[in-house]
Design a protein around this motif. Structure first.
Motif, PDB file in Angstrom:
ATOM      1  N   ALA A 152      -3.117  -3.165  -5.782  1.00  0.00           N
ATOM      2  CA  ALA A 152      -2.740  -2.595  -4.483  1.00  0.00           C
ATOM      3  C   ALA A 152      -3.920  -1.866  -3.846  1.00  0.00           C
ATOM      4  O   ALA A 152      -4.092  -1.897  -2.618  1.00  0.00           O
ATOM      5  N   LEU A 153      -4.740  -1.206  -4.679  1.00  0.00           N
ATOM      6  CA  LEU A 153      -5.946  -0.558  -4.157  1.00  0.00           C
ATOM      7  C   LEU A 153      -6.883  -1.584  -3.531  1.00  0.00           C
ATOM      8  O   LEU A 153      -7.462  -1.342  -2.458  1.00  0.00           O
ATOM      9  N   PHE A 154      -7.038  -2.736  -4.175  1.00  0.00           N
ATOM     10  CA  PHE A 154      -7.881  -3.796  -3.623  1.00  0.00           C
ATOM     11  C   PHE A 154      -7.307  -4.286  -2.287  1.00  0.00           C
ATOM     12  O   PHE A 154      -8.045  -4.463  -1.303  1.00  0.00           O
ATOM     13  N   ALA A 155      -5.980  -4.523  -2.245  1.00  0.00           N
ATOM     14  CA  ALA A 155      -5.362  -5.011  -1.015  1.00  0.00           C
ATOM     15  C   ALA A 155      -5.552  -4.014   0.117  1.00  0.00           C
ATOM     16  O   ALA A 155      -5.899  -4.388   1.246  1.00  0.00           O
TER      17      ALA A 155
ATOM     18  N   ALA B 269       1.893   3.623  -2.263  1.00  0.00           N
ATOM     19  CA  ALA B 269       0.996   4.646  -1.716  1.00  0.00           C
ATOM     20  C   ALA B 269      -0.458   4.294  -1.978  1.00  0.00           C
ATOM     21  O   ALA B 269      -1.337   4.565  -1.143  1.00  0.00           O
ATOM     22  N   ALA B 270      -0.749   3.681  -3.122  1.00  0.00           N
ATOM     23  CA  ALA B 270      -2.132   3.304  -3.450  1.00  0.00           C
ATOM     24  C   ALA B 270      -2.696   2.366  -2.394  1.00  0.00           C
ATOM     25  O   ALA B 270      -3.844   2.512  -1.954  1.00  0.00           O
ATOM     26  N   ALA B 271      -1.885   1.387  -1.962  1.00  0.00           N
ATOM     27  CA  ALA B 271      -2.347   0.449  -0.939  1.00  0.00           C
ATOM     28  C   ALA B 271      -2.609   1.162   0.379  1.00  0.00           C
ATOM     29  O   ALA B 271      -3.625   0.928   1.041  1.00  0.00           O
ATOM     30  N   LEU B 272      -1.700   2.069   0.775  1.00  0.00           N
ATOM     31  CA  LEU B 272      -1.838   2.751   2.061  1.00  0.00           C
ATOM     32  C   LEU B 272      -3.014   3.726   2.065  1.00  0.00           C
ATOM     33  O   LEU B 272      -3.766   3.815   3.042  1.00  0.00           O
TER      34      LEU B 272
ATOM     35  N   SER C 247       4.236   8.503   5.965  1.00  0.00           N
ATOM     36  CA  SER C 247       4.640   7.610   4.885  1.00  0.00           C
ATOM     37  C   SER C 247       5.013   8.381   3.624  1.00  0.00           C
ATOM     38  O   SER C 247       5.955   8.012   2.906  1.00  0.00           O
ATOM     39  N   PHE C 248       4.290   9.486   3.339  1.00  0.00           N
ATOM     40  CA  PHE C 248       4.573  10.266   2.146  1.00  0.00           C
ATOM     41  C   PHE C 248       5.748  11.230   2.332  1.00  0.00           C
ATOM     42  O   PHE C 248       6.624  11.341   1.478  1.00  0.00           O
TER      43      PHE C 248
ATOM     44  N   ALA D 299       9.749   5.750  -8.930  1.00  0.00           N
ATOM     45  CA  ALA D 299       8.561   6.568  -8.680  1.00  0.00           C
ATOM     46  C   ALA D 299       7.284   5.745  -8.830  1.00  0.00           C
ATOM     47  O   ALA D 299       6.338   5.882  -8.044  1.00  0.00           O
ATOM     48  N   ALA D 300       7.261   4.870  -9.836  1.00  0.00           N
ATOM     49  CA  ALA D 300       6.083   4.010 -10.039  1.00  0.00           C
ATOM     50  C   ALA D 300       5.904   3.070  -8.862  1.00  0.00           C
ATOM     51  O   ALA D 300       4.774   2.834  -8.405  1.00  0.00           O
ATOM     52  N   GLY D 301       7.002   2.533  -8.347  1.00  0.00           N
ATOM     53  CA  GLY D 301       6.921   1.670  -7.170  1.00  0.00           C
ATOM     54  C   GLY D 301       6.357   2.405  -5.971  1.00  0.00           C
ATOM     55  O   GLY D 301       5.535   1.864  -5.218  1.00  0.00           O
TER      56      GLY D 301
END
Length: 477
Positions: free
Chosen positions: A372-375, A314-317, A161-162, A307-309
């Motif tokens: 996104a971290l919570f999700a 990435a935070a969610a993944l 993904s990265f 980049a922010a998107g």
């Protein structure tokens, strides 16, 4: 039919135990195969616009993009009738051959129609291999170690993904899109050769499970209807056309969701197991629907950069992966983990809605990343627990059937979620001058939240239908 039992606490399963013996070597090979498949899928997503332009096939772009997932859904929704009739090694060989044919059709394509055909063939192979892989995990790992195994599969997607999109873009610029499509086949084929060397350890017995193509046709027909509806309006063109588009999208989603639940019920054969797999389906639909909207929500809704998107996505993944790897089963019960995960996902989705309602700019980006971290954490909690619990207290003859249903649940939910979120946003943003971008995003994200909320409700049914008890006897393999 026995119900799955969800134990309150379990001894911690260590990675050393998970990777021990021949089943551990098989697991390593399956993880490598999953990694190769992830790289391959991202390669197609990265270079398909270039391919369509080069082959003058833009008219087939949408169909080509959806073809692989639709054919995989069709294969999996037909049930385990094929998997239970063919020995694992033979099934692996045949599906890998189809996969290579599909890749070659795309890499050597003289026209876009060949790329479309290649994606269809690859999707068929993916459907067969998804059932194969889950059958191996369900048959070889017991109720205590299986959640840890499913957590490892989430980790495999992080590196592709990265780095995958950037690497494939570089290969496309240096050597052309055909090489970007073709090179991951080396990883996949090597991994499947390694899987084949251990395939005889997989428990298997021939069974007379029926093939049910009608179920698959209903689900795929619903997905096609919804896809047509989401793309029907490309400009403000009158109330009538917009009404037709909304009706097609809504009808398609209803048909595909109802058909999917029918497929799951047919395979589950018990209320408890149906509740588990249906919760898994709704969980995946809610998360993958949100995932498809995160980048556009940051860029178009919150005014952030590309980049922010990418950081928010990435935070969610990353949260999904890290939480899934933590050995929660040493102190957190499986029913609690499932309910908590579904609830945390809903909180994360609600946070993304709040971002669109009340904030913009840098503050909105930070808040979106937190949501996104919570999700992702919700997925990390519930995903391995649900996918593993579906196999608890399961007779060996039923493993392949349930494995196919679980694989179907995730594959179908990915398509349904993308249409629930992205399809709705596409329709709203292109067909209505009355709704702002942010209002359209709120509506689309809320629909994904509805799926996740359904998972919360059903997760309570899993607790009620499957009272805690002893785990099934460990596998002797």
């Amino acid at each position: 039919m026995s119900e799955p039992t969800l134990p309150q606490t379990e001894p911690r399963a260590t990675l050393r135990e998970v990777f021990a013996g021949r089943r551990g070597r098989l697991l390593i090979a399956l993880l490598l195969s999953e990694f190769g498949a992830a790289v391959q899928g991202l390669a197609y997503s990265t270079v398909l616009p270039v391919t369509a332009a080069d082959l003058h096939g833009s008219a087939l772009y949408g169909a080509t993009l959806a073809a692989g997932s639709l054919s995989a859904v069709l294969v999996l929704s037909a049930g385990a009738g094929i998997v239970v009739r063919i020995r694992p090694a033979i099934l692996l060989f045949g599906a890998t051959g189809l996969y290579v044919v599909g890749v070659l059709l795309a890499a050597l394509a003289p026209t876009m129609s060949f790329v479309l055909a290649g994606n269809i063939v690859r999707g068929i192979a993916a459907g067969l291999l998804a059932g194969f892989g889950l059958s191996a995990i369900g048959g070889l790992f017991d109720d205590r170690t299986r959640p840890r195994v499913f957590g490892l599969f989430a980790m495999v997607w992080i590196l592709p993904s990265f780095l995958g999109p950037a690497a494939n873009a570089a290969i496309t610029l240096a050597f052309g899109w055909r090489w970007a499509v073709a090179w991951p086949v080396v990883i996949v084929v090597v991994a499947r050769i390694l899987v084949g060397r251990q395939a005889d350890v997989i428990p298997w017995e021939r069974a007379g499970e029926r093939v049910r193509p009608l179920n698959g046709l209903i689900v795929v027909a619903g997905l096609v209807l919804a896809s047509v509806g989401s793309g029907l309006v490309d400009a403000p063109s009158g109330t009538t056309r917009l009404t037709v588009a909304v009706a097609l999208l809504a009808l398609g989603l209803i048909v595909s969701i109802a058909g999917s639940l029918r497929v799951i019920a047919t395979a589950a054969r018990s209320r408890g197991r149906f509740a588990l797999i249906a919760t898994f389906f709704l969980l995946c639909g809610g998360f993958f629907g949100l995932e498809g909207l995160l980048t556009v929500a940051v860029i178009d809704g919150a005014g952030g950069s590309v980049a922010a998107g990418a950081v928010v996505l990435a935070a969610a993944l990353v949260a999904w992966t890290l939480v899934a790897l933590i050995p929660w089963n040493s102190w957190l019960s499986t029913p609690t983990r499932i309910s908590a995960g579904c609830t945390v996902l809903v909180i994360g989705i609600a946070g993304e809605i709040a971002v669109q309602v009340v904030s913009t700019g840098q503050v909105a980006v930070v808040a979106a990343a937190a949501a996104a971290l919570f999700a992702g954490a919700g997925m990390g909690l519930a995903y391995p627990a649900l996918s593993s619990a579906a196999f608890d207290a399961l007779a060996p003859a039923r493993v392949a059937v349930v494995a196919t249903a679980v694989a179907f649940g995730e594959t179908a939910a990915t398509s349904v979620g993308s249409l629930l979120g992205g399809g709705t946003y596409s329709l709203v943003s292109s067909g209505s001058g009355e709704l702002t971008t942010r209002a359209g995003l709120v509506l689309s994200i809320a629909l994904c939240g509805g799926a996740a909320l359904g998972a919360v409700v059903l997760s309570r049914r899993t607790r009620e239908a499957s009272p805690a008890g002893a785990t099934a006897a460990p596998s002797s393999a």
